[in-house]
Design a protein around this motif. Sequence first.
Motif, PDB file in Angstrom:
ATOM      1  N   VAL A 152      -0.687 -15.106   5.933  1.00 43.36           N
ATOM      2  CA  VAL A 152      -1.225 -14.022   6.762  1.00 43.36           C
ATOM      3  C   VAL A 152      -2.566 -13.599   6.199  1.00 43.36           C
ATOM      4  CG1 VAL A 152      -0.873 -11.679   7.626  1.00 43.36           C
ATOM      5  CG2 VAL A 152       1.088 -13.201   7.347  1.00 43.36           C
ATOM      6  N   GLU A 153      -3.525 -13.417   7.094  1.00 42.20           N
ATOM      7  CA  GLU A 153      -4.787 -12.799   6.715  1.00 42.20           C
ATOM      8  C   GLU A 153      -4.914 -11.457   7.424  1.00 42.20           C
ATOM      9  OE1 GLU A 153      -7.418 -16.883   6.016  1.00 42.20           O
ATOM     10  OE2 GLU A 153      -7.893 -15.549   7.693  1.00 42.20           O
ATOM     11  N   THR A 154      -5.246 -10.443   6.666  1.00 44.04           N
ATOM     12  CA  THR A 154      -5.537  -9.136   7.260  1.00 44.04           C
ATOM     13  C   THR A 154      -7.012  -8.818   6.997  1.00 44.04           C
ATOM     14  OG1 THR A 154      -4.822  -7.994   5.234  1.00 44.04           O
ATOM     15  CG2 THR A 154      -3.189  -8.279   6.986  1.00 44.04           C
ATOM     16  N   TYR A 155      -7.653  -8.117   7.924  1.00 46.58           N
ATOM     17  CA  TYR A 155      -9.085  -7.890   7.804  1.00 46.58           C
ATOM     18  C   TYR A 155      -9.502  -6.670   8.615  1.00 46.58           C
ATOM     19  CZ  TYR A 155      -9.212 -10.141  12.402  1.00 46.58           C
ATOM     20  OH  TYR A 155      -8.997 -10.459  13.721  1.00 46.58           O
ATOM     21  N   ASP A 156     -10.698  -6.197   8.287  1.00 46.27           N
ATOM     22  CA  ASP A 156     -11.307  -5.124   9.063  1.00 46.27           C
ATOM     23  C   ASP A 156     -11.857  -5.738  10.341  1.00 46.27           C
ATOM     24  OD1 ASP A 156     -12.866  -3.161  10.192  1.00 46.27           O
ATOM     25  OD2 ASP A 156     -13.934  -2.636   8.358  1.00 46.27           O
ATOM     26  N   MET A 196       4.593  -8.262  11.413  1.00 44.64           N
ATOM     27  CA  MET A 196       4.186  -7.009  12.034  1.00 44.64           C
ATOM     28  C   MET A 196       4.699  -5.814  11.228  1.00 44.64           C
ATOM     29  SD  MET A 196       2.289  -7.741  14.571  1.00 44.64           S
ATOM     30  CE  MET A 196       2.245  -6.200  15.494  1.00 44.64           C
ATOM     31  N   ARG A 197       5.925  -5.903  10.724  1.00 41.69           N
ATOM     32  CA  ARG A 197       6.430  -4.804   9.893  1.00 41.69           C
ATOM     33  C   ARG A 197       5.605  -4.679   8.618  1.00 41.69           C
ATOM     34  NH1 ARG A 197      11.019  -7.323  11.935  1.00 41.69           N
ATOM     35  NH2 ARG A 197      12.150  -5.997  13.423  1.00 41.69           N
ATOM     36  N   PHE A 198       5.192  -5.789   8.070  1.00 38.79           N
ATOM     37  CA  PHE A 198       4.340  -5.776   6.889  1.00 38.79           C
ATOM     38  C   PHE A 198       3.018  -5.061   7.195  1.00 38.79           C
ATOM     39  CE2 PHE A 198       0.786  -8.051   4.760  1.00 38.79           C
ATOM     40  CZ  PHE A 198       1.005  -7.628   3.459  1.00 38.79           C
ATOM     41  N   CYS A 199       2.427  -5.357   8.322  1.00 42.01           N
ATOM     42  CA  CYS A 199       1.153  -4.737   8.688  1.00 42.01           C
ATOM     43  C   CYS A 199       1.296  -3.223   8.855  1.00 42.01           C
ATOM     44  CB  CYS A 199       0.620  -5.355   9.981  1.00 42.01           C
ATOM     45  SG  CYS A 199       0.063  -7.063   9.819  1.00 42.01           S
ATOM     46  N   PHE A 200       2.357  -2.801   9.503  1.00 40.89           N
ATOM     47  CA  PHE A 200       2.521  -1.373   9.765  1.00 40.89           C
ATOM     48  C   PHE A 200       3.063  -0.622   8.551  1.00 40.89           C
ATOM     49  CE2 PHE A 200       2.826  -2.802  14.322  1.00 40.89           C
ATOM     50  CZ  PHE A 200       1.683  -2.148  14.751  1.00 40.89           C
ATOM     51  N   GLU A 201       4.063  -1.174   7.898  1.00 39.36           N
ATOM     52  CA  GLU A 201       4.761  -0.428   6.856  1.00 39.36           C
ATOM     53  C   GLU A 201       4.095  -0.552   5.490  1.00 39.36           C
ATOM     54  OE1 GLU A 201       8.781  -1.809   7.006  1.00 39.36           O
ATOM     55  OE2 GLU A 201       9.023  -1.276   9.131  1.00 39.36           O
ATOM     56  N   GLN A 202       3.497  -1.726   5.170  1.00 38.55           N
ATOM     57  CA  GLN A 202       2.911  -1.910   3.845  1.00 38.55           C
ATOM     58  C   GLN A 202       1.385  -1.858   3.845  1.00 38.55           C
ATOM     59  OE1 GLN A 202       4.719  -4.994   1.342  1.00 38.55           O
ATOM     60  NE2 GLN A 202       6.390  -5.193   2.847  1.00 38.55           N
ATOM     61  N   ARG A 203       0.772  -2.237   4.943  1.00 37.25           N
ATOM     62  CA  ARG A 203      -0.689  -2.194   4.997  1.00 37.25           C
ATOM     63  C   ARG A 203      -1.204  -0.941   5.704  1.00 37.25           C
ATOM     64  NH1 ARG A 203      -2.837  -3.980   1.386  1.00 37.25           N
ATOM     65  NH2 ARG A 203      -4.798  -4.414   2.467  1.00 37.25           N
ATOM     66  N   GLY A 204      -0.291  -0.092   6.207  1.00 36.83           N
ATOM     67  CA  GLY A 204      -0.684   1.190   6.771  1.00 36.83           C
ATOM     68  C   GLY A 204      -1.400   1.113   8.100  1.00 36.83           C
TER      69      GLY A 204
END
Length: 792
Positions: free
Chosen positions: A70-74, A117-125
Amino acid sequence: MQIDFRPLDPDRDASRLHAWLTDPRARFWEMTDHSPQQVSDYLREIDADPAQAGWLGTIADGGGEEVVYVETYDPTILIPAKELTPRAGDLGMHLLTGPPAGEPQRGFTRQVMGEVMRFCFEQRGAERVVVEPDHRNTAILAKNAAAGFRLLREIDLTADGHTKRAALSICTREDFAASPLGGGAPDPHAHLRPDVADAVHRHLLAKAVAEFSHERILEPAELGDDWWELTVPRSEDATSDEAAHVRYRFRARVLPLEHWLIEEDSLVRLETGGESSPGVAPMHAPIDVLEFVVAFQDVLGIPDDLVSTYLEELASTFAAACAKLHDAREGHRPSSEDLLGAGLQQIEAAMTEGHPGFLAGSGRIGYSLTDYRDFAPEQGRRTRLQWVAVRRELSHLSLGEGYGAADHLAGALSPEEREGFDSRIADRGLDPADYHLMPMHPWQVDHRLSLTFAADVARQDLVPLGAGGDEFQPQQSLRTFFDLTRPGAPYVKVALAIQNMGFLRGLSPHYMRDTPAINDWVHGLVQGDPEFADLGFSVLRERSALGYTGDVYHRTRTTNPHRKMLAALWRENPLPLLGEGERAMTMAALLHRDHEGVAFVSRMIRASGIAPSTWVEDYLGAYLQPLVHALLAHDVVFMPHGENLILRVKDQRVVGAFMKDIGEETAVLGPRSLSENIERMRARVPGDEKALSIFTDVFDGVLRHLSGILDADGLLDAQSFWRLVARSLDAYESRHPGQARGLAGDVDLRSGAFAHSCLNRLQLRNTLQMVDIGNQAESLLYAGTMPNPVAR
């Protein structure tokens, strides 16, 4: 499946991710031809960029093997602001599942997507996840849709020299929670479950039998030992051999005024076969109040063309009752004990019955489930009213005596609201001085303003301004709101095109024109008579009213409901008028039982520390005697049902009352002089009909139910209660011996009987419009005469 995520380690993960990114399944990442060094360089760039991050996901207790990258970004580093307005909490996301090891697992990618999706919402805020997959990637588009993503549009994105047609999509926390992968949002229909429904069916059926029997529509047969039975009529086309024999059996006591106290738990529905099955024991069948109404349709006199409408109002009443009971069982509604120290608005929202006499008392046809949650009085939600500027020359602002335009604006709007709305009008090139400012119910704006009155908006005779700043709470009357933001600000009453309890709940600009003048007249009458002050009785004036008449519906040959959709009035707030140590509460609370069946009035009486008879005498002095005085001394009658009075309470005793809803529901029954602008108050009726304002509206509409509660709870038997009512009338007569029969000597409140006016019969006859507002007396229906419980 649960996945644990760890940060990307380029040195450790380059080899594994090279295999994943060069697999044909990853073709939309456009790296299938990359060398190991190129993948390693790419991962180092991701790791070094503070606006991006990479993550490897491992199945918990799954042997430690990674299954997803997974990549998360602005999102602003990739998506232009013109394509997506940035918001706090935005998080971009790219997802790549690893190639399957062994046989593919059905649903594996779906489970991985949900965990990401849970990771994005619950751990990445994240508050909102943003994705921009290639529009050709139908597989991931399907997974995104299942996760709750909403496609905004297709856009062209360029990165590293590559341009792709991207499906720009977003997903909020709420979107994901409501999605199939998110497990679904809280079930909005959770209140419609069998155990709740059974209890509500039983309660409404008991009310149906009690009130329809009270109105002499139904005639239960007495079986002895307080047991009664109703037999469902057989249809004319069914043979006696075919028709099931259906009976309803229950225990009940009949109190004065033919008030039926039915033990709800005793109600049973019995079915036996036709005559070909003699000797077969009856079977207990489920209770359903809607089926009951259908079975008794002919007896109830519901026209065929209106029966489905009545059933819809009853079904809505049933649904609302289920919601209230479910919420109470979940601990979200106060008990009667809790209400002993509650304020006006907490008690207002705690009411559950709707109307003590009407069966279909919470119809609200037009509300969706969301509307119910947002605007139903029993939900107690805060809301902001919408506002519209109405052209002055096409509208009329009426003001009470001594109440100027500046007073009205100071009460109706905060300075910030007024300045903001004036600016919005001016920004459109219009002059704020050409407009009045009118509040509207949010439902009315959504469903009527830009549709029914689209031409008026297009002409800029109506200018939508958006939501105001103050927060309001809906009151029991649906269209009235209490200002929670500015202490002492007036109530606001607005038009609402909802069908409820026999009427479309509009508000007439024609009536609004004279409303403040009527209120001034009634206020002057009450203030000028010391008897009212001695009894602690006053009125809440409607000091200003506004109505718009520039629409085409006001130019038709005949009147129509569309003429009552754009109006508002402002009514005094009772809280600044309270005395030291007093609190205010709706009088409807005296007929309230909580979800455990505990009566609020019984709790009040016990908490007051005085005898029940003394408590009732206090209440009758504050409620009954002022109404009797208004009738006998002034030929004036009000509409004194529970929702129309605000009681003043001190130490759990009633010490006074405010009457409200003056402009629409006050009448002068005698020949006294009235100015032309308030002449519509007059309703010439004979003496026996004058007395019905007490017999029907007070004795039958309120005191009958109160006496039943006190009798059932063992505080005061019904015979003793009505002796107290008679004593209260005697007390008034002893103070005013010359007025005991009214101004014309034609009113006798101690007569042996009175005409039995029936409310449900009106709604059953015509659920769309129970009575002609302009001629209510001739619209009434009677069922013989009722023995007067206070007869001499």
